[in-house]
Scaffold this motif. Structure first.
Motif, PDB file in Angstrom:
ATOM      1  N   GLU A 106      -3.209 -14.059  -8.111  1.00  0.00           N
ATOM      2  CA  GLU A 106      -2.851 -12.686  -7.754  1.00  0.00           C
ATOM      3  C   GLU A 106      -4.065 -11.821  -8.043  1.00  0.00           C
ATOM      4  O   GLU A 106      -4.520 -11.729  -9.186  1.00  0.00           O
ATOM      5  CB  GLU A 106      -1.641 -12.207  -8.571  1.00  0.00           C
ATOM      6  CG  GLU A 106      -1.169 -10.817  -8.188  1.00  0.00           C
ATOM      7  CD  GLU A 106       0.060 -10.387  -8.973  1.00  0.00           C
ATOM      8  OE1 GLU A 106       0.400  -9.197  -8.933  1.00  0.00           O
ATOM      9  OE2 GLU A 106       0.660 -11.258  -9.633  1.00  0.00           O
ATOM     10  N   TRP A 107      -4.586 -11.158  -6.998  1.00  0.00           N
ATOM     11  CA  TRP A 107      -5.851 -10.438  -7.141  1.00  0.00           C
ATOM     12  C   TRP A 107      -5.883  -9.282  -6.163  1.00  0.00           C
ATOM     13  O   TRP A 107      -5.518  -9.421  -4.993  1.00  0.00           O
ATOM     14  CB  TRP A 107      -7.021 -11.396  -6.887  1.00  0.00           C
ATOM     15  CG  TRP A 107      -8.365 -10.806  -7.139  1.00  0.00           C
ATOM     16  CD1 TRP A 107      -8.734 -10.031  -8.205  1.00  0.00           C
ATOM     17  CD2 TRP A 107      -9.525 -10.955  -6.320  1.00  0.00           C
ATOM     18  NE1 TRP A 107     -10.069  -9.685  -8.106  1.00  0.00           N
ATOM     19  CE2 TRP A 107     -10.579 -10.237  -6.962  1.00  0.00           C
ATOM     20  CE3 TRP A 107      -9.791 -11.615  -5.124  1.00  0.00           C
ATOM     21  CZ2 TRP A 107     -11.857 -10.172  -6.431  1.00  0.00           C
ATOM     22  CZ3 TRP A 107     -11.072 -11.550  -4.596  1.00  0.00           C
ATOM     23  CH2 TRP A 107     -12.095 -10.837  -5.247  1.00  0.00           C
ATOM     24  N   ASP A 108      -6.313  -8.123  -6.650  1.00  0.00           N
ATOM     25  CA  ASP A 108      -6.393  -6.938  -5.805  1.00  0.00           C
ATOM     26  C   ASP A 108      -7.770  -6.761  -5.185  1.00  0.00           C
ATOM     27  O   ASP A 108      -8.021  -5.772  -4.491  1.00  0.00           O
ATOM     28  CB  ASP A 108      -6.014  -5.684  -6.594  1.00  0.00           C
ATOM     29  CG  ASP A 108      -6.952  -5.441  -7.784  1.00  0.00           C
ATOM     30  OD1 ASP A 108      -7.880  -6.258  -8.001  1.00  0.00           O
ATOM     31  OD2 ASP A 108      -6.754  -4.438  -8.494  1.00  0.00           O
TER      32      ASP A 108
ATOM     33  N   LYS B 198      -8.631 -11.836 -11.762  1.00  0.00           N
ATOM     34  CA  LYS B 198      -7.669 -12.698 -11.070  1.00  0.00           C
ATOM     35  C   LYS B 198      -6.644 -13.230 -12.068  1.00  0.00           C
ATOM     36  O   LYS B 198      -6.988 -13.544 -13.210  1.00  0.00           O
ATOM     37  CB  LYS B 198      -8.376 -13.872 -10.397  1.00  0.00           C
ATOM     38  CG  LYS B 198      -9.403 -13.504  -9.346  1.00  0.00           C
ATOM     39  CD  LYS B 198      -9.934 -14.772  -8.694  1.00  0.00           C
ATOM     40  CE  LYS B 198     -11.011 -14.471  -7.675  1.00  0.00           C
ATOM     41  NZ  LYS B 198     -12.287 -14.034  -8.308  1.00  0.00           N
TER      42      LYS B 198
ATOM     43  N   ASN C 141       2.386 -17.238  -4.604  1.00  0.00           N
ATOM     44  CA  ASN C 141       2.161 -16.570  -3.322  1.00  0.00           C
ATOM     45  C   ASN C 141       2.872 -17.293  -2.184  1.00  0.00           C
ATOM     46  O   ASN C 141       3.418 -16.652  -1.277  1.00  0.00           O
ATOM     47  CB  ASN C 141       0.662 -16.492  -3.037  1.00  0.00           C
ATOM     48  CG  ASN C 141      -0.041 -15.437  -3.874  1.00  0.00           C
ATOM     49  OD1 ASN C 141       0.500 -14.369  -4.130  1.00  0.00           O
ATOM     50  ND2 ASN C 141      -1.257 -15.745  -4.323  1.00  0.00           N
TER      51      ASN C 141
ATOM     52  N   GLU D  68       6.684 -16.665  -2.386  1.00  0.00           N
ATOM     53  CA  GLU D  68       6.991 -15.332  -1.871  1.00  0.00           C
ATOM     54  C   GLU D  68       6.803 -15.276  -0.353  1.00  0.00           C
ATOM     55  O   GLU D  68       7.577 -14.609   0.355  1.00  0.00           O
ATOM     56  CB  GLU D  68       6.090 -14.297  -2.550  1.00  0.00           C
ATOM     57  CG  GLU D  68       6.354 -12.867  -2.083  1.00  0.00           C
ATOM     58  CD  GLU D  68       5.407 -11.862  -2.731  1.00  0.00           C
ATOM     59  OE1 GLU D  68       5.420 -10.693  -2.303  1.00  0.00           O
ATOM     60  OE2 GLU D  68       4.645 -12.263  -3.643  1.00  0.00           O
TER      61      GLU D  68
ATOM     62  N   GLU E 166      -2.264  -7.544   4.608  1.00  0.00           N
ATOM     63  CA  GLU E 166      -1.984  -7.762   3.186  1.00  0.00           C
ATOM     64  C   GLU E 166      -3.258  -7.704   2.348  1.00  0.00           C
ATOM     65  O   GLU E 166      -3.248  -7.167   1.233  1.00  0.00           O
ATOM     66  CB  GLU E 166      -1.291  -9.112   2.983  1.00  0.00           C
ATOM     67  CG  GLU E 166       0.100  -9.203   3.572  1.00  0.00           C
ATOM     68  CD  GLU E 166       1.101  -8.324   2.828  1.00  0.00           C
ATOM     69  OE1 GLU E 166       0.805  -7.901   1.699  1.00  0.00           O
ATOM     70  OE2 GLU E 166       2.174  -8.044   3.398  1.00  0.00           O
ATOM     71  N   SER E 167      -4.357  -8.214   2.881  1.00  0.00           N
ATOM     72  CA  SER E 167      -5.596  -8.274   2.104  1.00  0.00           C
ATOM     73  C   SER E 167      -6.295  -6.923   2.025  1.00  0.00           C
ATOM     74  O   SER E 167      -6.738  -6.509   0.946  1.00  0.00           O
ATOM     75  CB  SER E 167      -6.544  -9.314   2.714  1.00  0.00           C
ATOM     76  OG  SER E 167      -5.950 -10.589   2.735  1.00  0.00           O
TER      77      SER E 167
ATOM     78  N   ASN F 160      -2.997  -3.616   1.630  1.00  0.00           N
ATOM     79  CA  ASN F 160      -2.113  -3.747   0.473  1.00  0.00           C
ATOM     80  C   ASN F 160      -2.820  -4.286  -0.768  1.00  0.00           C
ATOM     81  O   ASN F 160      -2.178  -4.465  -1.813  1.00  0.00           O
ATOM     82  CB  ASN F 160      -0.922  -4.651   0.819  1.00  0.00           C
ATOM     83  CG  ASN F 160      -0.062  -4.076   1.926  1.00  0.00           C
ATOM     84  OD1 ASN F 160      -0.053  -2.873   2.139  1.00  0.00           O
ATOM     85  ND2 ASN F 160       0.660  -4.933   2.632  1.00  0.00           N
ATOM     86  N   TYR F 161      -4.104  -4.568  -0.662  1.00  0.00           N
ATOM     87  CA  TYR F 161      -4.919  -5.037  -1.800  1.00  0.00           C
ATOM     88  C   TYR F 161      -4.305  -6.291  -2.447  1.00  0.00           C
ATOM     89  O   TYR F 161      -4.292  -6.417  -3.661  1.00  0.00           O
ATOM     90  CB  TYR F 161      -5.081  -3.928  -2.840  1.00  0.00           C
ATOM     91  CG  TYR F 161      -5.742  -2.691  -2.304  1.00  0.00           C
ATOM     92  CD1 TYR F 161      -7.120  -2.642  -2.115  1.00  0.00           C
ATOM     93  CD2 TYR F 161      -4.984  -1.577  -1.949  1.00  0.00           C
ATOM     94  CE1 TYR F 161      -7.727  -1.514  -1.604  1.00  0.00           C
ATOM     95  CE2 TYR F 161      -5.592  -0.441  -1.430  1.00  0.00           C
ATOM     96  CZ  TYR F 161      -6.959  -0.416  -1.268  1.00  0.00           C
ATOM     97  OH  TYR F 161      -7.558   0.705  -0.754  1.00  0.00           O
ATOM     98  N   ARG F 162      -3.831  -7.218  -1.633  1.00  0.00           N
ATOM     99  CA  ARG F 162      -3.258  -8.470  -2.132  1.00  0.00           C
ATOM    100  C   ARG F 162      -4.066  -9.622  -1.547  1.00  0.00           C
ATOM    101  O   ARG F 162      -3.660 -10.284  -0.599  1.00  0.00           O
ATOM    102  CB  ARG F 162      -1.784  -8.570  -1.759  1.00  0.00           C
ATOM    103  CG  ARG F 162      -0.922  -7.419  -2.260  1.00  0.00           C
ATOM    104  CD  ARG F 162       0.549  -7.712  -2.041  1.00  0.00           C
ATOM    105  NE  ARG F 162       0.973  -8.859  -2.842  1.00  0.00           N
ATOM    106  CZ  ARG F 162       2.154  -9.460  -2.694  1.00  0.00           C
ATOM    107  NH1 ARG F 162       3.018  -9.040  -1.785  1.00  0.00           N
ATOM    108  NH2 ARG F 162       2.475 -10.490  -3.454  1.00  0.00           N
TER     109      ARG F 162
ATOM    110  N   TYR G  97      -2.371 -13.148  -1.788  1.00  0.00           N
ATOM    111  CA  TYR G  97      -1.264 -13.302  -0.837  1.00  0.00           C
ATOM    112  C   TYR G  97      -1.801 -13.427   0.589  1.00  0.00           C
ATOM    113  O   TYR G  97      -1.322 -14.257   1.377  1.00  0.00           O
ATOM    114  CB  TYR G  97      -0.337 -12.101  -0.956  1.00  0.00           C
ATOM    115  CG  TYR G  97       0.957 -12.234  -0.203  1.00  0.00           C
ATOM    116  CD1 TYR G  97       1.934 -13.139  -0.604  1.00  0.00           C
ATOM    117  CD2 TYR G  97       1.216 -11.435   0.905  1.00  0.00           C
ATOM    118  CE1 TYR G  97       3.126 -13.253   0.082  1.00  0.00           C
ATOM    119  CE2 TYR G  97       2.414 -11.537   1.596  1.00  0.00           C
ATOM    120  CZ  TYR G  97       3.364 -12.449   1.180  1.00  0.00           C
ATOM    121  OH  TYR G  97       4.552 -12.563   1.867  1.00  0.00           O
TER     122      TYR G  97
END
Length: 310
Positions: free
Chosen positions: A62-64, A69, A76, A79, A273-274, A277-279, A282
Motif C-alpha cells: 500500500e503506497w501513495d 510503502k 490489493n 480488494e 487509481e494510481s 487516487n494516489y493508490r 492498487y
C-alpha cells in the motif's frame, strides 16, 4: 620410429593449426549473435522487464507514491476482486475484444475492394488509410463532436428523420458501444493495410491455375486467396485483441471513464487509481491482472502459430 614420427609431425602441426583456427571461428560465430542482441536485451531489460517485475512487487504494497510503502500481501488483489468497478472494467474490456473482432473481416472487405487497378484508386486508398495515421486523441475528439447532442452529425441525421437526439456518451447503456465504434475506425484501417500487403504477395501461379479450373468469386476467395492470407489474418487478430485490451486513449479523451464509471476499462482504472487516487499499489494490482490476461492470450496464439508451423 624417429623418422616416422618426424614425418608425421608437420601434418600434425597443420591439423592442429586448422583445428585451432576452426575453434576460433566457432567461438566467433557463437559470440557474434550476442553482440548484436546485447544492446537490445539491455534496453528491453531496463525499460520492459524491470518495470514489469517492479509493478508485480509494488502490487503487494500500500503506497501513495510519496511516503513509506506498507506491505499488505494480497490485500490489493482481494480488494480488487471484491470491487464492482473492477468487474465493470473487465466486462467492458471483454466487450472491446468481442466487437473489435469486426475489424479483420471489415478490413479484408475494404482491402479486396481497393485491390484493383482503376483510375483514382490511390486517392481512395489514402482516404481509407488516413484514420490509421492520426492520433487516437484526435479520433476521440472527432467522435465526441460527432456524437454531440447539440450539433453532432449523428443527431442531426436522427432529427432529420424525425427522431429524438441521443446523448450517447452520457448514456450508461450506450457509451461503451460509442467508444468502441470510434476505436474500430482506425483499427479497420490497420487491418486493411495488412490485408493489402498480403494481397500484393499472392502466388499468381495458384491464381492462374484456379482460373483455368473455372474458380471464381467466393470459391476463389475461400479456397485460394484466404489460405494465402493466413499470416496477415494471424497478425490482424493478435494486434486487434491486444489493442482492445490496451484501450485507454479513447476512454480518457471521450468520457474519462464516465458516466459514473460505466465506460471505464482496466487500463484507465489503473491510471485513475494510481494518479488521481494516489493508490500506486492498487493500481499496480490492476496492471498485473491486465498483464496476465495479455500474457495468456499471447502465449495461446504463439502456441497455435508454432504448432501450425510444425
Amino acid at each position: 620410429m624417429a623418422s616416422s614420427s618426424s614425418n608425421k609431425s608437420p601434418e600434425n602441426a597443420v591439423n592442429s593449426a586448422s583445428e585451432l583456427v576452426a575453434g576460433k571461428r566457432l567461438r566467433a560465430s557463437d559470440v557474434a549473435p550476442w553482440m548484436f542482441l546485447g544492446p537490445a536485451l539491455i534496453i528491453f531489460s531496463i525499460y520492459v522487464l524491470f518495470p514489469v517485475l517492479e509493478s508485480i512487487w509494488l502490487s503487494f504494497f500500500e503506497w501513495d507514491g510519496l511516503g513509506e510503502k506498507t506491505f499488505i500481501g494480497f490485500g490489493n488483489y482481494i480488494e480488487l476482486f471484491d470491487s464492482d468497478q473492477f468487474w465493470t472494467a473487465l466486462t467492458n474490456n471483454i466487450m472491446w475484444m468481442v466487437l473489435f473482432m469486426l475489424a479483420p473481416p471489415m478490413g479484408l472487405a475494404i482491402a479486396l475492394f481497393l485491390n484493383q487497378q482503376v483510375y483514382g484508386i490511390r486517392l481512395v486508398k489514402a482516404l481509407f488509410f488516413f484514420p490509421f495515421v492520426i492520433s487516437q486523441v484526435v479520433v476521440g475528439l472527432v467522435f465526441s463532436w460527432f456524437y454531440d447532442p447539440s450539433f453532432g452529425v449523428l443527431n442531426s441525421v436522427i432529427t432529420f428523420f424525425g427522431g429524438d437526439p441521443v446523448s450517447i456518451l452520457a448514456d450508461e447503456d450506450l457509451v461503451t458501444y460509442g467508444i468502441i465504434a470510434a476505436g474500430l475506425w482506425p483499427q479497420i484501417a490497420y487491418c486493411m493495410i495488412l490485408y493489402l500487403t498480403g494481397l500484393n504477395n499472392l502466388n499468381h501461379e495458384q491464381l492462374e491455375a484456379a482460373r483455368l479450373d473455372n474458380a471464381k468469386g467466393w470459391k476463389m476467395l475461400w479456397y485460394i486467396v484466404l489460405p494465402q492470407l493466413r499470416p496477415a489474418t494471424f497478425i490482424a487478430i493478435v494486434v486487434t485483441v491486444i489493442g482492445a485490451l490496451r484501450s485507454f486513449d479513447l476512454v480518457a479523451t471521450m468520457t474519462a471513464g464516465g458516466p459514473w464509471g460505466s465506460s471505464t476499462v482496466l487500463a484507465y482504472m489503473m491510471y485513475e487509481e494510481s494518479i488521481f487516487n494516489y493508490r500506486m499499489g492498487y493500481g499496480a494490482a490492476v496492471a498485473v491482472v491486465l498483464f496476465l490476461i495479455m500474457d495468456i492470450y499471447i502465449a495461446y496464439f504463439l502456441w497455435r502459430m508454432i504448432r501450425s508451423e510444425k
